[in-house]
Design an enzyme around this catalytic site. Sequence first.
Site, PDB file in Angstrom:
ATOM      1  N   SER A 186       0.940  -1.126  -0.026  1.00 22.12           N
ATOM      2  CA  SER A 186      -0.082   0.024  -0.008  1.00 22.12           C
ATOM      3  C   SER A 186       1.006   1.244  -0.044  1.00 22.12           C
ATOM      4  O   SER A 186       1.800   1.282   1.022  1.00 22.12           O
ATOM      5  CB  SER A 186      -0.839   0.071   1.461  1.00 22.12           C
ATOM      6  N   CYS A 217      -7.215  -1.032   7.107  1.00 21.59           N
ATOM      7  CA  CYS A 217      -6.336  -1.235   6.388  1.00 21.59           C
ATOM      8  C   CYS A 217      -5.279  -2.363   7.216  1.00 21.59           C
ATOM      9  O   CYS A 217      -5.017  -2.030   8.613  1.00 21.59           O
ATOM     10  CB  CYS A 217      -5.221  -0.359   5.876  1.00 21.59           C
ATOM     11  N   ASP A 254      -8.559  -2.324   2.759  1.00 20.34           N
ATOM     12  CA  ASP A 254      -7.261  -2.468   1.961  1.00 20.34           C
ATOM     13  C   ASP A 254      -6.571  -3.273   3.052  1.00 20.34           C
ATOM     14  O   ASP A 254      -5.942  -3.099   3.906  1.00 20.34           O
ATOM     15  CB  ASP A 254      -6.553  -1.232   1.911  1.00 20.34           C
ATOM     16  N   TRP A 264      -4.933  -7.460   3.694  1.00 20.96           N
ATOM     17  CA  TRP A 264      -4.107  -8.775   3.217  1.00 20.96           C
ATOM     18  C   TRP A 264      -3.768  -9.595   4.056  1.00 20.96           C
ATOM     19  O   TRP A 264      -4.006  -9.490   5.290  1.00 20.96           O
ATOM     20  CB  TRP A 264      -2.721  -8.069   2.490  1.00 20.96           C
TER      21      TRP A 264
HETATM   22  P1  FAD Z   1       6.849 -14.395   1.216  1.00 15.41           P
HETATM   23  O1  FAD Z   1       8.133 -15.128   0.789  1.00 15.41           O
HETATM   24  O2  FAD Z   1       5.948 -14.016  -0.082  1.00 15.41           O
HETATM   25  O3  FAD Z   1       6.034 -15.152   2.397  1.00 15.41           O
HETATM   26  C1  FAD Z   1       4.972 -14.493   2.973  1.00 15.41           C
HETATM   27  C2  FAD Z   1       3.995 -15.765   3.582  1.00 15.41           C
HETATM   28  O4  FAD Z   1       3.732 -16.861   2.911  1.00 15.41           O
HETATM   29  C3  FAD Z   1       4.989 -16.538   4.743  1.00 15.41           C
HETATM   30  O5  FAD Z   1       4.751 -15.576   5.949  1.00 15.41           O
HETATM   31  C4  FAD Z   1       4.324 -17.801   4.751  1.00 15.41           C
HETATM   32  O6  FAD Z   1       3.259 -17.546   5.663  1.00 15.41           O
HETATM   33  C5  FAD Z   1       3.843 -18.118   3.728  1.00 15.41           C
HETATM   34  N1  FAD Z   1       4.898 -18.995   2.899  1.00 15.41           N
HETATM   35  C6  FAD Z   1       6.056 -18.533   2.213  1.00 15.41           C
HETATM   36  N2  FAD Z   1       6.634 -19.484   1.890  1.00 15.41           N
HETATM   37  C7  FAD Z   1       6.180 -20.475   2.565  1.00 15.41           C
HETATM   38  C8  FAD Z   1       6.651 -22.085   2.550  1.00 15.41           C
HETATM   39  N3  FAD Z   1       7.607 -22.468   1.781  1.00 15.41           N
HETATM   40  N4  FAD Z   1       5.905 -22.823   3.376  1.00 15.41           N
HETATM   41  C9  FAD Z   1       4.832 -22.207   3.929  1.00 15.41           C
HETATM   42  N5  FAD Z   1       4.201 -21.078   3.821  1.00 15.41           N
HETATM   43  C10 FAD Z   1       5.052 -20.200   3.350  1.00 15.41           C
HETATM   44  N6  FAD Z   1       2.948  -5.712   3.468  1.00 15.41           N
HETATM   45  C11 FAD Z   1       3.507  -4.682   4.184  1.00 15.41           C
HETATM   46  O7  FAD Z   1       4.567  -4.672   4.969  1.00 15.41           O
HETATM   47  N7  FAD Z   1       3.110  -3.192   3.815  1.00 15.41           N
HETATM   48  C12 FAD Z   1       2.089  -2.918   3.203  1.00 15.41           C
HETATM   49  O8  FAD Z   1       1.741  -1.981   3.108  1.00 15.41           O
HETATM   50  C13 FAD Z   1       1.446  -4.086   2.496  1.00 15.41           C
HETATM   51  N8  FAD Z   1       0.409  -3.780   1.529  1.00 15.41           N
HETATM   52  C14 FAD Z   1      -0.181  -5.021   0.894  1.00 15.41           C
HETATM   53  C15 FAD Z   1      -1.333  -4.521   0.060  1.00 15.41           C
HETATM   54  C16 FAD Z   1      -1.949  -5.602  -0.562  1.00 15.41           C
HETATM   55  C17 FAD Z   1      -2.959  -5.227  -1.301  1.00 15.41           C
HETATM   56  C18 FAD Z   1      -1.566  -6.937  -0.404  1.00 15.41           C
HETATM   57  C19 FAD Z   1      -2.278  -8.091  -1.128  1.00 15.41           C
HETATM   58  C20 FAD Z   1      -0.394  -7.093   0.448  1.00 15.41           C
HETATM   59  C21 FAD Z   1       0.442  -6.280   1.180  1.00 15.41           C
HETATM   60  N9  FAD Z   1       1.274  -6.656   1.973  1.00 15.41           N
HETATM   61  C22 FAD Z   1       1.925  -5.405   2.644  1.00 15.41           C
HETATM   62  C23 FAD Z   1       1.747  -8.000   2.009  1.00 15.41           C
HETATM   63  C24 FAD Z   1       2.854  -7.893   0.959  1.00 15.41           C
HETATM   64  O9  FAD Z   1       2.568  -7.841  -0.403  1.00 15.41           O
HETATM   65  C25 FAD Z   1       3.946  -9.454   1.114  1.00 15.41           C
HETATM   66  O10 FAD Z   1       3.069 -10.276   1.116  1.00 15.41           O
HETATM   67  C26 FAD Z   1       4.699  -9.423   2.403  1.00 15.41           C
HETATM   68  O11 FAD Z   1       5.560  -8.196   2.304  1.00 15.41           O
HETATM   69  C27 FAD Z   1       5.523 -10.532   2.630  1.00 15.41           C
HETATM   70  O12 FAD Z   1       6.243 -10.675   1.211  1.00 15.41           O
HETATM   71  P2  FAD Z   1       7.499 -11.725   1.308  1.00 15.41           P
HETATM   72  O13 FAD Z   1       8.106 -11.887  -0.251  1.00 15.41           O
HETATM   73  O14 FAD Z   1       8.579 -11.034   2.066  1.00 15.41           O
HETATM   74  O15 FAD Z   1       7.177 -13.099   2.050  1.00 15.41           O
END
Ligand code: FAD
Length: 690
Positions: free
Chosen positions: A450, A643, A688, A690
């Site tokens: 966001s 949010c 908003d 997630w």
């Molecule tokens: P990822 O690697 O994608 O992991 C995320 C989660 O997926 C893990 O914690 C776990 O639960 C699961 N996972 C991943 N791999 C595995 C596995 N091998 N086994 C089991 N479970 C697993 N985040 C913010 O910090 N700030 C924001 O403003 C924000 N806004 C958002 C707005 C929207 C519309 C959406 C959809 C999401 C938003 N998010 C926000 C969340 C953000 O998009 C990410 O999901 C978050 O930062 C994690 O991403 P990552 O790639 O670091 O983690």
Amino acid sequence: AELDTLDIIVLAAILLGTVAYFTKGKLWGVAKDPYASSLAAANGAKAGKTRNILEKMEESGKNCIIFYGSQTGTAEDYASRLAKEGKSRYGLETMVADLEDYDYDNLDAIPEDKVVMFVLATYGEGEPTDNAVDFYEFINGDSPQFTLDNEPALGNLNYVAFGLGNNTYEHYNIMVRNVDKALQKLGAHRIGEAGEGDDGAGTMEEDFLAWKDPMWKALAEKMGLEEREAVYEPVFGIVERDTLTAESPEVYLGEPNKTHLDGTPKGPFNAHNPYIAPIAESYELFNVKDRNCLHMEVDISASNLSYQTGDHLAVWPTNPGEEVDRFLNILGLTEKRKNVISVKALEPTAKVPFPTPTTFDAIVRYHMEICAPVSRQFLATLAPFAPDEASKAEMTKLGGDKDYFHDKINVHHLNIGRVLEIVGKGKKWSNVPFSAFIEGITKLQPRYYSISSSSLEQPKKISITAVVEEQRLPGRDDPFRGVSTNYLLALKQKQNGDPNPSPYGLTYEITGPRNKYDGIHVPVHVRHSNFKLPSDPLKPVIMIGPGTGVAPFRGFVRERRKMVENGQSVGKTILFFGCRKSTEDFLYAKEWEEAKQVMGDSFEIVTAFSRESGKKVYVQHRLKERSKEINELLEKKAYFYVCGDAANMAREVNNVLSQIISEERGVPEAKAEDIVKNMRASNQYQEDVW
Ligand code: FAD
């Protein structure tokens, strides 16, 4: 292998696809993936691309089509899996189709000996995915027009349906439910149950697996299919390109498409084409123990990108080197990682999900979600290629036993590389055709954030606020670490002077393919959202944003503050913020003080610190304490925003708001719930989450 005719066709197709893409983009503003569809485009160009699904099925000899409505790739992935299983287990001639590539007015002409499957995700507030909008309007319309005079209109149509939804949202799986209803009304015959997967409960994969077996049984009976032993057949062919090296200019080393490869990326920048944005500024908002929260600003002034306060920024991550190494190593590909290969679809209806020629290293690093949860079905697919009998047996067991899989794999958050290491006890899985991984692992997805800046204040600079993802898990020494957020943390470290950043020991190809991200850049695009301040600045707003849920509200507050600085009046702007401790993770504390200075009584922040007193206080408790005032503001048509955490917080806030309305207005709870529903329907209540 030498450069053969097919290679030339592939190269020509990439070019053709790119040209088609840009003309299309200009004329209709519709973006199509230039590279993913390059082969399909080549086939289409030869055969004369048709939007007539029956014609397509007949000319390619198919009797089962699987349509998908997908936003983040999961529905598309499930559709491919159904296609594969239908072919290998039941000998069906299957094809996968994007709903937006076809017309539906001759669904009535599809004969009874064929079957149509629908895999449909519900998106956001009960909306169809972008690619399913037209289909949904057509089938759900008052009287869809078909080509024949059948009575009932779809009396010949056999179909199967599965939906992907999230029960934390109000309109759970509304897409599949409504499409199923519409098809039934038109006289179509559903085979098996209409399945529903629930992302909210975290059971999507298991829901899918539990649904599909009885569905196949019902389908086999209906169509008189014999089940046979499933034999794996690769969808993609891998051709080694001995005449090319990783230095050859035509080789993709992670560039998302041709214009990036040529060094002149052109807009429109969107979900198929990122902008390589310079990072203007980055710092940590807090850093306690192992919890980090980032503030990052990207500069879009040299692009034609624009944004509005409340939109989302999509970040295109790269995988950490350690996981790329692990994956390549366990497949026995370490030596060959920089060898150049071309990937070709062996099936005219399949699409290669990345541009080639490329290298194994680039595919794994930039295009495959190798750290994500593993699908149980995928492990079963890999079993026949195990390095020894014991690992084969173990893979078969994991694939077949839901509870065993959960205990061994899920709870430890193991990714595919780690699973193969553990199951094979370190032996290489060199027998698995690489195609199986292209088919079985999802395309690396952009992550959404966001936007936390105001476009009124800084139209050319976008900020995000992201907490670095980390989870400590039983039975694992190293915590699970998120892909995108640790990549962002590394970028922040690099920007702040660390030449070799390695957050928590993770390293990244931080300068990007051919060092194109050096100096320091991150690939992004903007997704427009409906999460917006009221157009009338005098309208009061109530914002509930604990933790990083505060991100868009920082944008909202800065926007109104800027208006005040410009001499405008603004309505009451009240923010409910929550975190652990005022001294630990209180985001943007100083900025709220400054906003107060500028905006006076029109701005107020209400805080809930959950770990400061014996009692855990959350935003919803603070909201309740202010019942009277909240109700008065709502009666003055205040906009209400939530949010952050979808699973718990958003739902509780919704319930508390119903209670407030019920108590303050003296109406029954059910009536108050209806009032809240109507607020949502009229956009007075926006989420908003997630
Ligand atoms: P990822 O690697 O994608 O992991 C995320 C989660 O997926 C893990 O914690 C776990 O639960 C699961 N996972 C991943 N791999 C595995 C596995 N091998 N086994 C089991 N479970 C697993 N985040 C913010 O910090 N700030 C924001 O403003 C924000 N806004 C958002 C707005 C929207 C519309 C959406 C959809 C999401 C938003 N998010 C926000 C969340 C953000 O998009 C990410 O999901 C978050 O930062 C994690 O991403 P990552 O790639 O670091 O983690």
